[in-house]
Design a protein around this motif. Structure first.
Motif, PDB file in Angstrom:
ATOM      1  N   LYS A  95       0.822  -1.212   0.000  1.00  0.00           N
ATOM      2  CA  LYS A  95       0.000   0.000   0.000  1.00  0.00           C
ATOM      3  C   LYS A  95       0.858   1.265   0.000  1.00  0.00           C
ATOM      4  N   ASN A  96       2.085   1.168   0.546  1.00  0.00           N
ATOM      5  CA  ASN A  96       2.922   2.369   0.587  1.00  0.00           C
ATOM      6  C   ASN A  96       3.847   2.472  -0.630  1.00  0.00           C
ATOM      7  N   GLY A  97       3.546   1.726  -1.696  1.00  0.00           N
ATOM      8  CA  GLY A  97       4.252   1.903  -2.959  1.00  0.00           C
ATOM      9  C   GLY A  97       5.518   1.103  -3.142  1.00  0.00           C
ATOM     10  N   ILE A  98       5.792   0.176  -2.253  1.00  0.00           N
ATOM     11  CA  ILE A  98       6.979  -0.661  -2.420  1.00  0.00           C
ATOM     12  C   ILE A  98       6.606  -1.849  -3.302  1.00  0.00           C
ATOM     13  N   ALA A  99       7.351  -2.001  -4.385  1.00  0.00           N
ATOM     14  CA  ALA A  99       7.100  -3.098  -5.320  1.00  0.00           C
ATOM     15  C   ALA A  99       8.126  -4.193  -5.101  1.00  0.00           C
ATOM     16  N   MET A 100       7.697  -5.441  -5.312  1.00  0.00           N
ATOM     17  CA  MET A 100       8.602  -6.576  -5.239  1.00  0.00           C
ATOM     18  C   MET A 100       8.358  -7.446  -6.463  1.00  0.00           C
ATOM     19  N   ALA A 101       9.437  -7.722  -7.186  1.00  0.00           N
ATOM     20  CA  ALA A 101       9.356  -8.601  -8.347  1.00  0.00           C
ATOM     21  C   ALA A 101      10.263  -9.795  -8.097  1.00  0.00           C
ATOM     22  N   ASN A 102       9.749 -10.994  -8.304  1.00  0.00           N
ATOM     23  CA  ASN A 102      10.523 -12.231  -8.178  1.00  0.00           C
ATOM     24  C   ASN A 102      10.612 -12.893  -9.538  1.00  0.00           C
ATOM     25  N   PHE A 103      11.782 -13.444  -9.820  1.00  0.00           N
ATOM     26  CA  PHE A 103      12.001 -14.075 -11.115  1.00  0.00           C
ATOM     27  C   PHE A 103      12.979 -15.224 -10.923  1.00  0.00           C
TER      28      PHE A 103
END
Length: 131
Positions: A95-103
Motif C-alpha cells: 500500500k505504501n508503494g513498495i514493489a517486489m518482483a521475483n524471477f
C-alpha cells in the motif's frame, strides 16, 4: 572548541589495570568477498550501484548476493540466491508503494524490492545476467 586534559602518573590507573586483566575478545578478520558472478544488463536512468555484499537472510539463513542501486531519492535492493524448493509470487505491491518482483532464472531466484513501479522492478529482475 576542544579541550584535552593530560595527567601523568608513575603507575597506571585502576581502570587501566582492570582493562589489562579483563578477558580478551578474539577478533577475526573476514576474508575478502569473492566477486559476484552476476551483473545487471540494464539499470534505470539516474541509478547507480551504491552497495554490494553477500550475506545470510535472517529468517531462512539462506545465502544471498545483494546489490543496492539508488538515484539519491529511491533505493532498490536486488537479491540473487540459489533457487529454493518454493517459488515466490512473481508480483507484490504494498500500500505504501513498495514493489517486489521475483524471477527464477535457471538455478537462481532473483528478487527486486524498492519504491519503484512494478514494471521497472520486473525489468531489473530480468536484467540479471551471469558474468
Amino acid at each position: 572548541v576542544q579541550a584535552v586534559g593530560l595527567n601523568i602518573s608513575e603507575a597506571p590507573s585502576d581502570n587501566l589495570i582492570k582493562l589489562n586483566n579483563a578477558s580478551k575478545v578474539e577478533v577475526s578478520v573476514a576474508a575478502p568477498m569473492p566477486p559476484q558472478s552476476w551483473e545487471l544488463s540494464w539499470i534505470p536512468a539516474g541509478y547507480s550501484p551504491q552497495a554490494r555484499d553477500n550475506h545470510r537472510l535472517m529468517v531462512t539463513e539462506k545465502s544471498v548476493d545483494y546489490l543496492m542501486i539508488s538515484d539519491g531519492l529511491s533505493d532498490v535492493s536486488i537479491y540473487v540466491s540459489p533457487a529454493g524448493d518454493l517459488a515466490f509470487p512473481e508480483k507484490a505491491v504494498t500500500k505504501n508503494g513498495i514493489a517486489m518482483a521475483n524471477f527464477r532464472q535457471g538455478n537462481a531466484d532473483i528478487t527486486v524490492v524498492g519504491r519503484i513501479p512494478y514494471e521497472t522492478a520486473k525489468k531489473l529482475a530480468r536484467s540479471v545476467k551471469a558474468k
